[in-house]
Design a protein around this motif. Structure first.
Motif, PDB file in Angstrom:
ATOM      1  N   PHE A 132       4.014  47.134  64.317  1.00  0.00           N
ATOM      2  CA  PHE A 132       3.569  48.470  64.717  1.00  0.00           C
ATOM      3  C   PHE A 132       3.982  48.774  66.156  1.00  0.00           C
ATOM      4  O   PHE A 132       4.534  49.847  66.451  1.00  0.00           O
ATOM      5  N   GLU A 133       3.744  47.824  67.058  1.00  0.00           N
ATOM      6  CA  GLU A 133       4.085  48.044  68.466  1.00  0.00           C
ATOM      7  C   GLU A 133       5.592  48.135  68.666  1.00  0.00           C
ATOM      8  O   GLU A 133       6.073  48.914  69.500  1.00  0.00           O
ATOM      9  N   ARG A 136       6.645  51.600  67.580  1.00  0.00           N
ATOM     10  CA  ARG A 136       6.236  52.594  68.583  1.00  0.00           C
ATOM     11  C   ARG A 136       7.075  52.482  69.848  1.00  0.00           C
ATOM     12  O   ARG A 136       7.420  53.500  70.461  1.00  0.00           O
ATOM     13  N   SER A 137       7.416  51.257  70.222  1.00  0.00           N
ATOM     14  CA  SER A 137       8.253  51.052  71.405  1.00  0.00           C
ATOM     15  C   SER A 137       9.615  51.698  71.235  1.00  0.00           C
ATOM     16  O   SER A 137      10.230  52.149  72.206  1.00  0.00           O
ATOM     17  N   GLY A 139      10.105  54.448  69.738  1.00  0.00           N
ATOM     18  CA  GLY A 139       9.966  55.889  69.677  1.00  0.00           C
ATOM     19  C   GLY A 139       9.645  56.438  68.307  1.00  0.00           C
ATOM     20  O   GLY A 139       9.621  57.660  68.114  1.00  0.00           O
ATOM     21  N   ARG A 141       7.251  57.398  65.098  1.00  0.00           N
ATOM     22  CA  ARG A 141       5.848  57.770  64.883  1.00  0.00           C
ATOM     23  C   ARG A 141       5.294  56.867  63.797  1.00  0.00           C
ATOM     24  O   ARG A 141       5.597  57.035  62.612  1.00  0.00           O
ATOM     25  N   ALA A 142       4.515  55.883  64.203  1.00  0.00           N
ATOM     26  CA  ALA A 142       3.998  54.881  63.271  1.00  0.00           C
ATOM     27  C   ALA A 142       2.479  54.894  63.285  1.00  0.00           C
ATOM     28  O   ALA A 142       1.848  55.221  64.297  1.00  0.00           O
ATOM     29  N   VAL A 143       1.883  54.547  62.136  1.00  0.00           N
ATOM     30  CA  VAL A 143       0.443  54.361  62.034  1.00  0.00           C
ATOM     31  C   VAL A 143       0.182  52.987  61.422  1.00  0.00           C
ATOM     32  O   VAL A 143       1.006  52.460  60.677  1.00  0.00           O
ATOM     33  N   ASP A 163       7.520  59.577  59.163  1.00  0.00           N
ATOM     34  CA  ASP A 163       6.581  58.626  59.743  1.00  0.00           C
ATOM     35  C   ASP A 163       6.744  57.241  59.115  1.00  0.00           C
ATOM     36  O   ASP A 163       7.359  57.084  58.063  1.00  0.00           O
ATOM     37  N   SER A 295      11.134  45.085  61.504  1.00  0.00           N
ATOM     38  CA  SER A 295      11.471  46.250  62.317  1.00  0.00           C
ATOM     39  C   SER A 295      12.967  46.514  62.315  1.00  0.00           C
ATOM     40  O   SER A 295      13.408  47.666  62.246  1.00  0.00           O
TER      41      SER A 295
END
Length: 456
Positions: A132-133, A136-137, A139, A141-143, A163, A295
């Motif tokens: 997740f991080e 997000r790092s 750019g 849009r993750a939940v 997303d 990722s």
């Protein structure tokens, strides 16, 4: 409200079993979609508290106490909380008539965003958080949700195809799931939850649902060092990647000397030197490799993974350094609800270790833990229902300095008395918490409080 969802549930009679956080959110979702809901729990009104008033205001019927599983055959759908054993006779009968549903199965059905799922006997929360991080790092849009964080059914209408959904999935969430995420990770497989699943075969089968329904364009990330997960590659329908701390892999990531390496079709790239990874322990390095592979398969750069690897401090209750008192370091590893997790923690720490272990017995073998205790532990402090079983396993290998106490307060006091400067006091129970606490987070929070109260 999505018209498809309203069409599916308008006027349907639905039973929701278990009134925890995820099912409370599910009830609100189904009520908004027009379902007629019977909410059920074996706890009493007094035990469940004020939250029932909000459900009653939605027109929800409440059936509480011993009769909470009665009459399930009269409903169009039955939703079951992950923590409710599916082998209860009433649920077994209901499952013969229709597939048991869950908040997670509903989310899979309606999510417009791609889903990436992580499961395993240990490491799934850290791996999920890392993935997740990293996203997000980069750019994106993750939940994040599932077995971690807030129920994502509440986010369903806010998610679109652009997303990314990162889900931690437990064996309980997976066991009746007839959908799989577009990308999946299995960190490892070891004995766990046999008190509910009954056999290792049932437990492994539940985990396999994370890839069983994938399409050829999907992908699966497996632990090459675990023979059980490595063998699953033969069953995968999509692309398979591996991660390894012991072997070179062709597609995935592995530890090469002192470097964490990403490799695709034999071409290698450095992610970052192992020494720059902030998380301690081989198990966390493996978790990072798994998250990096996931990722990268989504299209995220290795630079984003490296950035997170250098800064991510970990998840609470997972080998968390609470404080140092009198030259003694106190670690909270309350998440360690299996012997394998405790062994990983023992391996990760240096210096003499005073181990606090014990709790609810999930019917797992403590023989491997006993061997680790003899190798790595200076003094053992046991508590809880499983204390006699652990004590027997440890002493079967020879004399060992240990003591049995009644509660965690006594355990921390005993550990402080035994500890000397340079030692580590480690809460890593190798057991669930249910004999004395609601869950591992409550146990870990109590340990933190006890440590903070110690005098310097």
């Amino acid at each position: 409200m999505d018209e498809r969802i309203r069409d599916d549930w308008q006027g349907k009679r639905v039973a929701v079993i278990g009134l925890g956080i995820s099912n409370t959110a599910l009830i609100k979702f189904l009520a908004e979609a027009g379902a007629e809901i019977s909410a059920r729990d074996q706890k009493t009104r007094a035990e469940l508290g004020e939250g029932l008033q909000a459900l009653e205001s939605l027109g929800v019927e409440l059936i509480l106490g011993p009769a909470y599983l009665d009459g399930l055959d009269q409903y169009d759908a039955v939703f079951v909380s992950p923590g409710v054993p599916k082998n209860l006779p009433q649920l077994h009968k209901a499952a013969q008539r229709r597939r048991l549903e869950s908040e997670i199965s509903l989310f899979f059905r309606y999510s417009r965003a791609p889903i990436y799922g992580i499961t395993g006997s240990s490491g799934k929360t850290t791996t999920t958080s890392l993935a997740f991080e990293i996203m997000r790092s980069a750019g994106l849009r993750a939940v994040m949700g599932g077995n971690i964080g807030n129920p994502l059914i509440t986010e369903l209408y806010n998610l679109g195809p652009q997303d990314k959904v990162v889900l931690e999935l437990s064996s309980f969430q997976l066991e009746n799931l007839e959908a799989s995420p577009q990308g999946a990770v299995i960190t490892n497989i070891a004995e766990n939850h046999l008190d509910v699943h009954g056999t290792m075969e049932n437990y492994i089968s539940a985990k396999q649902n994370i890839y069983r329904h994938q399409a050829p364009e999907d992908f699966l990330v497996l632990n090459y060092d675990d023979p059980i997960t490595r063998a699953m590659a033969k069953e995968a329908r999509g692309k398979v990647f591996f991660f390894s701390m012991e072997n070179r892999v062709r597609d995935g990531a592995y530890l090469k000397g002192g470097d964490l390496i990403y490799v695709r079709e034999g071409q290698e790239e450095l992610i970052l030197p192992r020494g720059e990874l902030l998380l301690p322990g081989d198990h966390n390095a493996a978790n990072f490799l798994a998250a990096a592979v996931l990722s990268r398969a989504v299209g995220v750069s290795l630079e984003a993974a490296a950035q997170v690897g250098r800064t991510f401090q970990g998840v609470p209750h997972r080998l968390e350094l609470v404080a140092e008192r009198g030259g003694v370091r106190y670690y909270n590893d309350s998440i360690a609800t299996t012997p394998q997790r405790t062994l990983a923690a023992l391996k990760a720490l240096s210096g003499p270790i005073i181990l606090i272990a014990g709790g609810y017995d999930k019917q797992l073998s403590f023989a491997p833990l006993a061997e680790g205790v003899h190798r790595k532990v200076k003094h053992l402090i046991l508590l809880g229902a499983a204390a006699p079983k652990i004590r027997q396993a440890v002493l079967a290998l020879g004399d060992f300095p240990l003591q049995v106490v009644e509660n965690l307060g006594q355990a921390v006091a005993a550990a402080q008395e035994q500890a000397e400067p340079g030692d580590c006091v480690l809460l890593s129970p190798a057991c669930a918490s249910y004999d004395q606490y609601a869950d591992f987070t409550e146990r870990g929070a109590h340990f933190r409080k006890l440590v903070y109260e110690l005098s310097e």
